[in-house]
Design an enzyme around this catalytic site. Structure first.
Site, PDB file in Angstrom:
ATOM      1  N   LYS A 270      69.736  10.209  22.307  1.00  6.87           N
ATOM      2  CA  LYS A 270      68.985  11.569  22.490  1.00  6.87           C
ATOM      3  C   LYS A 270      67.575  11.556  22.919  1.00  6.87           C
ATOM      4  O   LYS A 270      66.987  10.580  22.641  1.00  6.87           O
ATOM      5  CB  LYS A 270      69.205  12.202  21.021  1.00  6.87           C
ATOM      6  CG  LYS A 270      68.834  13.788  21.134  1.00  6.87           C
ATOM      7  CD  LYS A 270      69.344  14.097  19.652  1.00  6.87           C
ATOM      8  CE  LYS A 270      68.861  15.621  19.293  1.00  6.87           C
ATOM      9  NZ  LYS A 270      69.331  16.108  18.125  1.00  6.87           N
TER      10      LYS A 270
ATOM     11  N   SER B 122      71.916  20.396  17.526  1.00  7.49           N
ATOM     12  CA  SER B 122      71.077  20.234  18.811  1.00  7.49           C
ATOM     13  C   SER B 122      71.205  19.069  19.683  1.00  7.49           C
ATOM     14  O   SER B 122      70.795  19.106  20.904  1.00  7.49           O
ATOM     15  CB  SER B 122      69.593  20.151  18.086  1.00  7.49           C
ATOM     16  OG  SER B 122      69.462  18.890  17.779  1.00  7.49           O
TER      17      SER B 122
ATOM     18  N   SER C 284      73.201  18.735  13.357  1.00  6.76           N
ATOM     19  CA  SER C 284      73.111  18.519  14.960  1.00  6.76           C
ATOM     20  C   SER C 284      73.908  17.307  15.680  1.00  6.76           C
ATOM     21  O   SER C 284      73.733  17.162  16.752  1.00  6.76           O
ATOM     22  CB  SER C 284      71.631  18.149  15.347  1.00  6.76           C
ATOM     23  OG  SER C 284      70.843  19.253  15.267  1.00  6.76           O
TER      24      SER C 284
END
Length: 449
Positions: free
Chosen positions: A79, A157, A181
């Site tokens: 990420k 996210s 997330s």
């Protein structure tokens, strides 16, 4: 090779010489580069040269029986908010695009490398991880693999992390989970996502959203994959997960908050999963969890996330507010009005709520609930701010309760082929991670049968 290989099948193929790290990397890079695919929206940065060099090195080590682990050479995605040596950590934002490159890997990235995993690139995300939908106006939004022609959100996210797995661009993904997330995009994309007990994984080298609620976890194809990655991230020995017998398991369905306003498709899939588990011998109780109702007091004014994100962002906002996604900026700015006394109140109120929750769930092996109350919304339907806020809150609601109560949880797909993707969440008090993996390993096939 199966259409959807797991870490277990990949290690077997590598050990038997049926594939190589270089071939795995080349296949992933080809999918990332495919102009007809989602690669340009999934990855903010793909490191082709570095990945190929690392894969070749792992193949040479394997040839002389010196590979650091059975997983050496398997590509994983990272990420965009994690530090990778020599790369800029943007956190999906334009505000940090000119920041200096990281001087060293974040500890979790370093641990993946030490195990021999190959970092294939940095995945897209909601800017600064502040939404459960996965929309990013700066770098584009990866489309959910379900009915891609329509354009459903991927969940956030960790949006790019999840789609990197579904589209075969990586075989494991490093994400974060502050309010869901890892679990939300896993549920929306039909894969597995894990939120560990926060204290088990070091948070250094990651751009924070909320230092109180942040946790770093994996997204992958199976429970076994996530268990391997979790062990690497925590620095624990990798051990095979032995599924617990389903017969006699005590599972609690929380009737407080988590079952409110369920989308009909979610309700049907969840009830079907409960029926299958009951048929397999699980003992299922529906219980009130009043602590879930008490959490609302912690979220007045934005709660921990608003207070702690404002503390981190206030200088950057003063300089570059116009570069932020307005929807993210408005959520961060809620922390501006919270005082130090308000923050101390949050800490004080949280402790007895956690203690009450832990006492309440102690008689059960796990809580079981829908991961997300709704199915993935259509991106085009969220242009209206009111629709966006409603969808975001319903996406985050169930998962965020576990973060606030310092628990651990996993999301498993429980929908049938051709149905909208639905996640089933198993959750427990903090420190119950091993048990959650053992339960999930037993349950994952039952709920998809």
């Amino acid at each position: 090779m199966p259409n959807h290989p797991t870490l277990a099948t990949l290690t077997a193929d590598l050990a038997a010489g049926r594939t190589t790290a270089r071939k795995l990397v080349d296949d992933c890079l080809a999918k990332i580069a495919d102009k007809a695919g989602e690669g340009a929206r999934v990855f903010i940065q793909a490191d082709a040269d570095g990945t190929i060099a690392a894969a070749d090195a792992m193949d040479k080590l394997r040839e002389v029986s010196a590979a650091p682990s059975p997983y050496a050479g398997i590509p994983v995605s990272i990420k965009d908010l994690f530090d990778v040596e020599g790369q800029v950590s943007r956190a999906g934002s334009l505000t940090l695009k000119d920041a200096p490159p990281a001087a060293k890997d974040a500890p979790v990235v370093a641990r993946l490398r030490r195990a021999g995993f190959v970092v294939i690139g940095r995945t897209n995300m909601t800017e600064f991880a502040y939404s459960g939908l996965g929309i990013n106006p700066h770098y584009g939004t990866p489309k959910n693999p379900w009915r891609r022609d329509i354009g459903y959100v991927p969940g956030g996210s960790s949006s790019g992390a999840a789609v990197s797995i579904t589209d075969g661009m990586a075989y494991g993904a490093l994400g974060t989970d502050t309010g869901g997330s890892c679990r939300i995009p896993a549920a929306y994309c039909g894969i597995v996502g894990y939120k560990p007990t926060a204290r088990r994984v070091p948070l250094d080298g990651g751009i924070p959203l909320s230092v109180t609620l942040d946790s770093y976890g994996p997204i992958a194809r199976s429970v076994g994959c996530c268990a391997v990655l979790d062990a690497v991230l925590t620095g624990e020995p990798i051990a095979q997960v032995v599924p617990r017998p389903v017969r006699g398991l005590r599972l609690a369905v929380p009737t407080t908050v988590m079952l409110d306003d369920l989308n009909p498709a979610v309700a049907r899939a969840f009830e079907r999963a409960l029926d299958r588990l009951a048929d397999a011998g699980a003992l299922i109780d529906h219980i009130a969890v009043p602590e879930f109702g008490e959490v609302a007091a912690l979220n007045v004014g934005g709660g921990f996330a608003a207070a702690e994100s404002w503390a981190w962002h206030r200088a950057l906002i003063a300089e570059k507010a116009e570069l932020y996604d307005p929807r993210v900026l408005s959520r961060i700015r809620r922390g501006e009005s919270l005082s130090a006394a308000d923050y101390v109140d949050l800490l004080t109120i949280r402790r007895p709520i956690i203690a009450g929750f832990e006492r309440r769930v102690a008689p059960y092996d796990a809580l079981i609930a829908p991961t997300v109350a709704i199915t993935p919304p259509v991106m085009a339907d969220l242009a209206d701010d009111a629709a966006y806020v409603k969808a975001n809150m319903l996406s985050l609601r169930n998962c965020s309760l576990i973060n606030i109560l310092d628990g651990c949880a996993i999301s498993l797909p429980c929908h049938r082929e051709g149905e909208p993707p639905v996640g089933l969440m198993l959750a427990a008090a903090g420190g119950s991670d091993r048990r959650i993996f053992e339960l999930a390993a037993a349950i994952e096939k039952i709920v998809r049968a």
